[in-house]
Scaffold this motif. Sequence first.
Motif, PDB file in Angstrom:
ATOM      1  N   SER A   1      58.207  -1.490  -6.463  1.00  0.00           N
ATOM      2  CA  SER A   1      56.975  -1.445  -5.674  1.00  0.00           C
ATOM      3  C   SER A   1      57.238  -1.417  -4.173  1.00  0.00           C
ATOM      4  O   SER A   1      56.345  -1.075  -3.395  1.00  0.00           O
ATOM      5  CB  SER A   1      56.105  -2.659  -6.011  1.00  0.00           C
ATOM      6  N   LYS A   2      58.458  -1.758  -3.745  1.00  0.00           N
ATOM      7  CA  LYS A   2      58.773  -1.824  -2.311  1.00  0.00           C
ATOM      8  C   LYS A   2      59.341  -0.518  -1.759  1.00  0.00           C
ATOM      9  O   LYS A   2      59.351  -0.308  -0.543  1.00  0.00           O
ATOM     10  CB  LYS A   2      59.779  -2.951  -2.039  1.00  0.00           C
ATOM     11  N   ILE A   3      59.828   0.348  -2.636  1.00  0.00           N
ATOM     12  CA  ILE A   3      60.456   1.589  -2.177  1.00  0.00           C
ATOM     13  C   ILE A   3      59.437   2.449  -1.432  1.00  0.00           C
ATOM     14  O   ILE A   3      58.329   2.694  -1.912  1.00  0.00           O
ATOM     15  CB  ILE A   3      61.043   2.372  -3.367  1.00  0.00           C
ATOM     16  N   GLY A   4      59.805   2.868  -0.240  1.00  0.00           N
ATOM     17  CA  GLY A   4      58.941   3.715   0.571  1.00  0.00           C
ATOM     18  C   GLY A   4      58.059   2.963   1.540  1.00  0.00           C
ATOM     19  O   GLY A   4      57.438   3.582   2.417  1.00  0.00           O
ATOM     20  N   GLN A   5      58.003   1.631   1.423  1.00  0.00           N
ATOM     21  CA  GLN A   5      57.214   0.848   2.365  1.00  0.00           C
ATOM     22  C   GLN A   5      57.962   0.713   3.689  1.00  0.00           C
ATOM     23  O   GLN A   5      59.175   0.464   3.707  1.00  0.00           O
ATOM     24  CB  GLN A   5      56.899  -0.533   1.787  1.00  0.00           C
ATOM     25  N   LYS A   6      57.248   0.834   4.791  1.00  0.00           N
ATOM     26  CA  LYS A   6      57.871   0.881   6.110  1.00  0.00           C
ATOM     27  C   LYS A   6      58.586  -0.410   6.487  1.00  0.00           C
ATOM     28  O   LYS A   6      59.543  -0.374   7.268  1.00  0.00           O
ATOM     29  CB  LYS A   6      56.821   1.226   7.169  1.00  0.00           C
ATOM     30  N   ASP A   7      58.127  -1.529   5.966  1.00  0.00           N
ATOM     31  CA  ASP A   7      58.739  -2.798   6.347  1.00  0.00           C
ATOM     32  C   ASP A   7      59.819  -3.248   5.358  1.00  0.00           C
ATOM     33  O   ASP A   7      60.280  -4.381   5.405  1.00  0.00           O
ATOM     34  CB  ASP A   7      57.672  -3.891   6.499  1.00  0.00           C
ATOM     35  N   TRP A   8      60.224  -2.356   4.460  1.00  0.00           N
ATOM     36  CA  TRP A   8      61.298  -2.649   3.513  1.00  0.00           C
ATOM     37  C   TRP A   8      62.374  -1.573   3.632  1.00  0.00           C
ATOM     38  O   TRP A   8      62.075  -0.398   3.832  1.00  0.00           O
ATOM     39  CB  TRP A   8      60.775  -2.660   2.074  1.00  0.00           C
ATOM     40  N   VAL A   9      63.628  -1.995   3.515  1.00  0.00           N
ATOM     41  CA  VAL A   9      64.739  -1.052   3.489  1.00  0.00           C
ATOM     42  C   VAL A   9      65.658  -1.428   2.334  1.00  0.00           C
ATOM     43  O   VAL A   9      66.014  -2.594   2.159  1.00  0.00           O
ATOM     44  CB  VAL A   9      65.511  -1.021   4.831  1.00  0.00           C
ATOM     45  N   ILE A  10      66.005  -0.438   1.506  1.00  0.00           N
ATOM     46  CA  ILE A  10      66.858  -0.640   0.333  1.00  0.00           C
ATOM     47  C   ILE A  10      68.263  -0.155   0.688  1.00  0.00           C
ATOM     48  O   ILE A  10      68.430   0.993   1.117  1.00  0.00           O
ATOM     49  CB  ILE A  10      66.331   0.136  -0.893  1.00  0.00           C
ATOM     50  N   VAL A  11      69.256  -1.011   0.498  1.00  0.00           N
ATOM     51  CA  VAL A  11      70.602  -0.732   1.006  1.00  0.00           C
ATOM     52  C   VAL A  11      71.634  -0.781  -0.119  1.00  0.00           C
ATOM     53  O   VAL A  11      71.772  -1.797  -0.820  1.00  0.00           O
ATOM     54  CB  VAL A  11      70.998  -1.742   2.107  1.00  0.00           C
ATOM     55  N   ASP A  12      72.371   0.301  -0.279  1.00  0.00           N
ATOM     56  CA  ASP A  12      73.484   0.376  -1.222  1.00  0.00           C
ATOM     57  C   ASP A  12      74.730  -0.151  -0.515  1.00  0.00           C
ATOM     58  O   ASP A  12      75.193   0.433   0.469  1.00  0.00           O
ATOM     59  CB  ASP A  12      73.691   1.827  -1.653  1.00  0.00           C
ATOM     60  N   THR A  13      75.292  -1.256  -1.020  1.00  0.00           N
ATOM     61  CA  THR A  13      76.438  -1.887  -0.359  1.00  0.00           C
ATOM     62  C   THR A  13      77.762  -1.557  -1.040  1.00  0.00           C
ATOM     63  O   THR A  13      78.801  -2.101  -0.674  1.00  0.00           O
ATOM     64  CB  THR A  13      76.270  -3.422  -0.341  1.00  0.00           C
TER      65      THR A  13
END
Length: 454
Positions: A51-63
């Motif tokens: 549900s957070k993917i694409g929201q401006k205040d969330w960033v998804i990071v592959d580490t």
Amino acid sequence: MHMIKKKALLFILLLSSLVLFAACTSSTQEAVKGKKDQPEIQDISTQDLQSKIGQKDWVIVDTRLNDAFNGWALDGVARGGRIKGAVDFSANWLKVEIENREEKLQQILETKGITPEKNIVLYDANGKDAVEVADYLISKGMKHIYKYDVKEWAASKELPMESYENYHLLVPAVWVNDLIQTQNNGKPYRIFEVSWGEESQDYKKGHIPGAVHINTDEVEEPPLWNRKSPENLEKFALLNGITYDTTVVLYGSDSMAAFRVAAILKYMGVEDVRVLNGGFATWVNAGYDVETQANDKTSVDSFGATIPANPDYIIDLPQAKEILADANGSKLVDIRSWDEYTGKITGYDYIKAKGRPAGAVWGYAGSDPNHLEDFRNIDNTMRNGSEIINMWQEWGITPDQRLAFYCGTGWRAAEVLIYADVMGLKNISLYDGGWYEWSSDPANPVEIGEPKQK
């Protein structure tokens, strides 16, 4: 008298113990307080993450390692690639020892939108990478941090993942090790350390077991350092035991020479050409064996195909002029520093002319003619393809166009050509002669200075 002294001594010892106890208690309380003040790394569920993917205040990071981000299924992940929409910040970058590392890491964070006001989801597959990156981000004042195991996401085919179309062209060290251990399941393969010169000091210091040295003079020649003729390239292939269906793995302490040979092998028609992503350091850092004993070249009698079997992969001066004449659907892309492109410097001690072919557009490279920092991560792996495309769009370069990359003599441009191939760009080539060939003929039109418009 002795009794008084004894009581005084006991009092002093007791007082010292009380002071020490108070100091220790205070230190413990401060440590606990400091730990409590640190942001808690929270777990996030698959449903919440979705549900957070694409929201401006969330960033998804592959580490994870760059190879996993590109498309390789590593560490028990059911599907290779990254969560769709994720950016990359590999834990491996925190281990790299380079000049101005902290400054460069900060620039990377800003480029990828990993900033204190964001909610940051860090994911990995080994339970370690995300924690290492989280600790680093906390030290930089970031507080809203979550962690996630990407194996859960990859296990569900309904959840979107993406990878580069030809990610297989760049291989991780574990893939090369498996290739050696399985002997490529009986199919022909060769591993080459590539650098300039008959005697490679890097090769002598240590190389991947079974690797053979290739001198770049085997595939290119003066005066312009273009690729050799098809007849001589065939001799090169036979001498090194390369057939059209041989799996060829190339690497070097710096990968640029390996990419140069990779482009020429693909032009020749070798169907399975791979480059070790990140170069020899990747192999060493993975902890695999290194040998110092030199390996002799093993020859074959036939290449098995007519060279070049892929002639459009590398083009020459007439085709470069055709591309420049097509102002709408084609671009001749300069992979040199800005100072070289604008004619401030040549970048080569043997190239005297300054400037660029009239009409060529700048495609980035970096400030150092011997490096490609605009296209590499700080561990010398391939940079995020979306960031490369964004750079190019500033100059009107788009993936749907016919693109020919050039530099001075073909090395830097060859590396970028392979990266474009990895990303799945279709109508791409290397203009082999580059600036050296173009500037050798005064009749060819040249521009100097900043272009009037991008």
